[in-house]
Each structure stands twice: as structure tokens, then as C-alpha cells.
Design an enzyme around this catalytic site. Structure first.
Site, short mmCIF file in Angstrom:
data_model
loop_
_atom_site.label_atom_id
_atom_site.label_comp_id
_atom_site.label_asym_id
_atom_site.label_seq_id
_atom_site.Cartn_x
_atom_site.Cartn_y
_atom_site.Cartn_z
N LYS A 195 168.02 -44.57 41.43
CA LYS A 195 166.71 -44.53 42.10
C LYS A 195 166.80 -43.74 43.42
O LYS A 195 167.90 -43.47 43.92
CB LYS A 195 166.23 -45.96 42.33
N TYR A 214 156.70 -46.92 34.07
CA TYR A 214 156.69 -48.37 34.32
C TYR A 214 155.39 -49.03 33.83
O TYR A 214 155.02 -50.09 34.33
CB TYR A 214 156.89 -48.64 35.81
N PHE A 234 153.49 -55.85 42.14
CA PHE A 234 154.35 -54.87 42.81
C PHE A 234 154.25 -53.48 42.17
O PHE A 234 154.95 -52.55 42.60
CB PHE A 234 155.81 -55.35 42.79
N ARG A 256 173.38 -53.44 32.15
CA ARG A 256 172.67 -54.47 32.92
C ARG A 256 173.67 -55.33 33.72
O ARG A 256 173.42 -55.73 34.85
CB ARG A 256 171.85 -55.37 32.00
N THR A 310 168.08 -58.10 39.56
CA THR A 310 167.01 -57.27 40.13
C THR A 310 166.96 -57.42 41.66
O THR A 310 166.84 -56.43 42.38
CB THR A 310 165.65 -57.70 39.53
N ASN A 356 166.27 -50.99 44.90
CA ASN A 356 167.43 -51.68 44.31
C ASN A 356 168.35 -50.78 43.49
O ASN A 356 168.99 -51.20 42.54
CB ASN A 356 166.98 -52.93 43.53
N HIS A 367 167.94 -48.37 37.77
CA HIS A 367 167.16 -48.92 36.66
C HIS A 367 168.05 -48.93 35.43
O HIS A 367 168.88 -48.03 35.26
CB HIS A 367 165.94 -48.03 36.35
N GLU A 401 162.56 -45.17 26.55
CA GLU A 401 162.82 -44.66 27.90
C GLU A 401 163.65 -43.38 27.86
O GLU A 401 163.45 -42.47 28.67
CB GLU A 401 163.52 -45.74 28.73
P1 IDP Z 1 164.88 -54.65 36.43
O1 IDP Z 1 164.83 -53.32 37.17
O2 IDP Z 1 166.06 -55.48 36.88
O3 IDP Z 1 164.80 -54.49 34.94
P2 IDP Z 1 162.10 -55.52 36.31
O4 IDP Z 1 161.66 -56.95 36.31
O5 IDP Z 1 162.00 -54.75 35.04
O6 IDP Z 1 163.59 -55.48 36.90
O7 IDP Z 1 161.24 -54.80 37.44
C1 IDP Z 1 161.25 -53.37 37.55
C2 IDP Z 1 161.42 -53.00 38.99
O8 IDP Z 1 160.27 -53.44 39.72
C3 IDP Z 1 162.60 -53.67 39.70
O9 IDP Z 1 163.81 -52.97 39.54
C4 IDP Z 1 162.17 -53.65 41.14
O10 IDP Z 1 162.41 -52.37 41.74
C5 IDP Z 1 160.67 -53.87 41.02
N1 IDP Z 1 160.36 -55.30 41.16
C6 IDP Z 1 160.52 -56.28 40.27
N2 IDP Z 1 160.13 -57.48 40.74
C7 IDP Z 1 159.67 -57.23 41.97
C8 IDP Z 1 159.12 -58.08 42.97
O11 IDP Z 1 158.96 -59.29 42.82
N3 IDP Z 1 158.77 -57.45 44.14
C9 IDP Z 1 158.94 -56.11 44.35
N4 IDP Z 1 159.46 -55.29 43.42
C10 IDP Z 1 159.83 -55.84 42.24
MG MG Z 2 163.26 -53.79 33.75
#
Ligand code: IDP
Ligand code: MG
Length: 143
Positions: free
Chosen positions: A11, A51, A59, A87, A93, A114, A117, A128
Site C-alpha cells: 500500500k 474495494y 471506512f 494472510r 488488519t 496498514n 493487502h 483481484e
Molecule cells: P484486510 O485488509 O485485513 O483483509 P478488510 O476487513 O478486508 O481487512 O478491510 C480492508 C481494508 O480496509 C483494511 O486493510 C484497512 O485498510 C481498512 N479497514 C478495515 N477496517 C477498518 C476500520 O475499522 N477502520 C478503518 N479502516 C479499516
Molecule cells: Mg480484505
């Protein structure tokens, strides 16, 4: 364990920190092979399409804006159990919950920024991968 393909994205935060090499090293040292790379700068609309599954989440707008804030490196990883292995190497996350030694524990600053992805299922991985790559862009190196 079957050989799988999965999509990884480094990212904008991690690209800006210049830790592309450290992240790829972790994949390679754990048995994953990089079979395609695409560095690109997504528009907010493109990030939104990628997304789309999160369109109803609170978010979503921030996520699309963050993912289009700078260049990303999309990669296809191939290897045994690649989806779950990626993963596992990424960590949770929320970096505060990520296990020590994972990419997010070491490089992520927040749940928004974070670092990486990773596809969460083989079916999503196929979709994807197709978002960023054509088959002609991928160079499988299975024995
Ligand atoms: P992942 O990236 O671990 O698969 P997902 O639940 O698919 O997590 O969410 C996609 C992305 O959305 C996350 O990597 C993060 O950047 C963002 N995200 C997820 N949950 C939150 C939240 O509660 N607040 C802000 N950003 C979030
Ligand atoms: Mg995800």
C-alpha cells in the site's frame, strides 16, 4: 496443500517508507514466488472498484482516498497454500492486534495505513488478480 495464486498489494504507506524489498523478502523466504508485479497509482474511482465489496462500510471513503494517495505495488504470489500463507505473513488488519514479526506489526502505523493487502480466498484472489493483471503478465516458475 495445493499450489495457489494470491494478490498482494504493498500500500502507499509502505511504498513511501521504502520497504518494498523487506516485504518481498518475507514472501520469498517463506516459499512464495513473485510471478507478476505492477506498480501503479490508482485513482479514487479505481480504488473504489477494487474495494467495492466494502462499499457500505463506514471506512470505505477513507480507504479509497488512502489507496489512491500514492503509488502501490500489486503482485501475484504463487506457492503452496499461498492465500492463507500470505494472510499469516501480513498479520491482523489492525496492527495493534498483529502478531509480532508480521509485516503489519513491523510496518503498519494504523488500521487505515496498514502496509499491505492480501486476498482472503482463492475465489477473491482470482478476481483481484484479474483487476491488475492479464494472464500474459504472469510468469509461473513451478518446477
Ligand atoms: P484486510 O485488509 O485485513 O483483509 P478488510 O476487513 O478486508 O481487512 O478491510 C480492508 C481494508 O480496509 C483494511 O486493510 C484497512 O485498510 C481498512 N479497514 C478495515 N477496517 C477498518 C476500520 O475499522 N477502520 C478503518 N479502516 C479499516
Ligand atoms: Mg480484505
Amino acid at each position: 496443500m495445493a499450489v495457489q495464486r494470491t494478490l498482494s498489494i504493498i500500500k502507499p504507506d509502505a511504498v513511501a517508507k521504502n520497504v518494498i524489498g523487506d516485504i518481498i523478502r518475507r514472501f520469498e523466504e517463506n516459499g512464495l514466488t513473485v510471478i507478476g508485479t505492477n506498480m501503479t497509482h490508482l485513482s479514487a474511482a479505481e480504488a473504489g472498484r477494487f474495494y467495492a465489496v466494502h462499499a457500505e462500510r463506514p471506512f470505505y471513503k477513507d480507504l479509497c482516498s488512502f489507496m489512491s494517495s500514492g503509488p502501490v505495488l500489486a503482485m501475484v504470489l504463487e506457492g503452496k497454500n499461498a492465500v492463507a500463507l500470505n494472510r499469516q505473513l501480513m498479520g491482523a488488519t489492525n496492527p495493534k492486534e498483529a502478531e509480532a514479526g508480521t509485516i503489519r506489526a513491523d510496518h503498519a502505523d494504523s488500521i487505515d495505513a496498514n502496509a499491505v493487502h492480501g486476498s482472503d480466498s482463492e475465489e477473491n484472489a482470482a478476481n483481484e488478480i484479474a483487476f491488475f493483471f492479464s494472464d500474459l503478465d504472469l510468469q509461473s516458475r513451478l518446477a
